[in-house]
Structures are given as C-alpha cells and as structure tokens.
Design a protein around this motif. Sequence first.
Motif, short mmCIF file in Angstrom:
data_model
loop_
_atom_site.label_atom_id
_atom_site.label_comp_id
_atom_site.label_asym_id
_atom_site.label_seq_id
_atom_site.Cartn_x
_atom_site.Cartn_y
_atom_site.Cartn_z
N UNK A 1 0.84 -1.13 0.05
CA UNK A 1 -0.11 0.15 -0.10
C UNK A 1 0.94 1.42 0.02
N UNK A 2 0.34 2.37 -0.43
CA UNK A 2 1.12 3.62 -0.60
C UNK A 2 0.71 4.50 0.37
N UNK A 3 1.79 5.02 1.24
CA UNK A 3 1.68 5.85 2.26
C UNK A 3 0.97 7.25 1.66
N UNK A 4 -0.01 7.95 2.22
CA UNK A 4 -0.41 9.32 1.86
C UNK A 4 0.43 10.28 1.78
N UNK A 5 1.40 10.34 2.84
CA UNK A 5 2.33 11.43 2.71
C UNK A 5 3.57 11.35 1.71
N UNK A 6 3.65 10.23 0.83
CA UNK A 6 4.52 10.37 -0.20
C UNK A 6 3.84 10.29 -1.56
N UNK A 7 2.49 10.62 -1.69
CA UNK A 7 1.68 10.41 -2.63
C UNK A 7 1.99 11.91 -3.87
N UNK A 8 2.19 13.05 -3.22
CA UNK A 8 2.21 14.08 -4.18
C UNK A 8 3.29 14.11 -5.17
N UNK A 9 3.08 14.37 -6.31
CA UNK A 9 3.95 14.32 -7.54
C UNK A 9 4.24 12.85 -7.77
N UNK A 10 3.48 12.03 -7.29
CA UNK A 10 3.79 10.36 -7.99
C UNK A 10 2.92 10.37 -9.09
N UNK A 11 3.37 9.34 -9.98
CA UNK A 11 2.24 9.08 -10.88
C UNK A 11 1.55 7.62 -10.49
N UNK A 12 0.07 7.63 -10.75
CA UNK A 12 -0.77 6.81 -10.36
C UNK A 12 -1.71 6.38 -11.49
N UNK A 13 -2.17 4.94 -11.31
CA UNK A 13 -3.08 4.57 -12.46
C UNK A 13 -4.35 4.15 -11.84
N UNK A 14 -5.34 4.36 -13.02
CA UNK A 14 -6.87 4.14 -12.41
C UNK A 14 -7.29 3.27 -13.43
N UNK A 15 -8.41 2.35 -12.86
CA UNK A 15 -9.00 1.63 -13.52
C UNK A 15 -10.51 1.20 -13.00
N UNK A 16 -11.61 1.73 -13.79
CA UNK A 16 -12.95 1.42 -13.30
C UNK A 16 -13.75 0.59 -14.46
N UNK A 17 -14.55 0.08 -13.93
CA UNK A 17 -15.26 -1.02 -14.99
C UNK A 17 -16.07 -0.28 -15.95
N UNK A 18 -16.50 0.82 -15.53
CA UNK A 18 -17.41 1.83 -16.69
C UNK A 18 -16.56 2.11 -17.89
N UNK A 19 -15.44 3.00 -17.30
CA UNK A 19 -14.55 3.57 -18.40
C UNK A 19 -13.82 2.36 -18.92
N UNK A 20 -13.40 1.32 -18.19
CA UNK A 20 -12.58 -0.13 -18.79
C UNK A 20 -11.32 0.50 -19.45
N UNK A 21 -10.51 1.11 -19.01
CA UNK A 21 -9.26 1.34 -19.53
C UNK A 21 -8.40 1.83 -18.59
N UNK A 22 -7.38 1.12 -18.36
CA UNK A 22 -6.39 1.39 -17.37
C UNK A 22 -5.56 2.60 -17.92
N UNK A 23 -5.64 3.54 -17.12
CA UNK A 23 -4.74 4.98 -17.47
C UNK A 23 -3.70 5.24 -16.70
N UNK A 24 -2.45 5.27 -16.91
CA UNK A 24 -1.24 5.71 -15.79
C UNK A 24 -0.57 6.93 -16.19
N UNK A 25 -0.83 7.83 -16.91
CA UNK A 25 -0.47 9.01 -17.05
C UNK A 25 -1.19 9.93 -16.36
N UNK A 26 -0.94 9.79 -15.10
CA UNK A 26 -1.93 10.68 -13.93
C UNK A 26 -1.04 11.19 -12.92
N UNK A 27 -0.83 12.20 -12.59
CA UNK A 27 -0.16 12.58 -11.21
C UNK A 27 -1.11 13.18 -10.07
N UNK A 28 -0.61 12.91 -8.94
CA UNK A 28 -1.17 13.26 -7.71
C UNK A 28 -0.85 14.52 -7.49
N UNK A 29 -1.70 15.76 -7.50
CA UNK A 29 -1.35 17.08 -7.20
C UNK A 29 -1.29 17.43 -5.70
N UNK A 30 -2.16 16.99 -4.87
CA UNK A 30 -2.43 17.37 -3.54
C UNK A 30 -2.94 16.21 -2.75
#
Length: 223
Positions: free
Chosen positions: A124-153
């Motif tokens: 699991x990822x610690x909350x304090x180390x998330x900002x600036x990190x690249x993260x991926x998202x997948x949901x059944x409705x959009x149905x596409x894993x996307x990883x070009x996302x950055x945590x801003x805050x």
Amino acid sequence: MAATQSLSGSAGQINGSDLDLTVLEGSGPFVINHHSRGGNWLRYNSARKCTSGWSVSGPDGDGILTAAHCNVNKFEQPGVTPYSMDHIDQEWGAKGDVEYLTTTHGELAEFYSDATTVRDVTGTKSTSSMVGGSVCFYGRSSNDRTCSIEVEAINVTMVADDVTVSSLARTDETPSRHGDSGGGWSRNFTAWGIHKGQDNDGKGYFTPVEVAEDALDVTIKTQ
C-alpha cells in the motif's frame, strides 16, 4: 475381459491396522469460492452502479472497499451469478468517501488492473508520499487502465451532492465516468486509493488507502 472373483476368508477381510492412509491436501478437486477482488462491477440488485476497490480484513471479517456514496448490495464476478453484499461500515465526510462490505464468498488480495488482467496486491502507498507521484486508474465503466496521471495534492476537501468530504487526494486528470466510483487507484501492484469522482475541471479525487484503513478499522489485504 478378466473374470472377477470374490475373496473369502481372511483374504476377504481388511483390518484398519493394515491400512496406511495419507491425505494429500490439494491433490483432489477441492473447490473454494474465492471470487471477490478489486476492479469488479458492484450492483444494486440488477443495476450496475460502481466498481470494487480493495479486499480488506476487518472487525466483521474479510470484505471489500468501495465508495460510500455507491449504495450497492451485490458483487458481480465474471462467470458467477451475482452474490450478496452486506453493509458493515462507511465514512462519507471528514475521512473520505469509503464503505466496508462483506460478501458471501472469500476476498482475495488481488485486483483487476484492466478488463481481464488480475494482479496481486503486494503493498500500500503511504498518503504522505503521494504528491508528485504517477498513479494509475481503472474502473469497470470506463474500462481502460490509464497511468499518465499525477497526484497534485492530499488532504483536499470537496463538495459533491451537498456532502462535504475531506482527507482526499486530488489528481491532475482522470478518465473516470459514472460507474467507476469505488474503483482502485494503484501503481504496479501497490494500492493507493478508492475513487471518489471528478470535478468540473476534470481533476480526479480518491480516498487514500491509509485514510480508509483508519476510518473503518480495516487493513488492505496484501500478498
């Protein structure tokens, strides 16, 4: 065909002391109903509503996390008749938007990273180390894993459906749409969060896993 013969006398008797029986665990067709994991459709009766987040262990047994605003009662696993879920606890306010439910099947430390690929959850990822990190998202409705996302805050507050929700992480974008709520934010094999939604600027919001664990007294299951 060889003739069969019935044995008689002492040859037709077998005593328990003559047997040396060894049970080999896993050698037979044992079936265990282990189906529940992250990245599946969740339903309210027959209607698909949201996506499952992460398998957890908790005070009322193993279960599944999703978003508290989802209002779901059935788990849909491919190839299996949808089965019931029981609401245990939720947080929809100061500590994110997350719900803990149990199912009638076992919950695995796994998640769908896309429509057909199942991955182990190894950390699991610690909350304090998330900002600036690249993260991926997948949901059944959009149905596409996307990883070009950055945590801003982190520790962000937003208002949706007249409910103020705090302790969220915000991303610079999200591909999500209705039905993706509750889905997992991740990187490789690491769990980051549970999807909340998006704002009018297309930015994404999720409840960090540490926040969810603290709010509901649960632990994300890992391998």
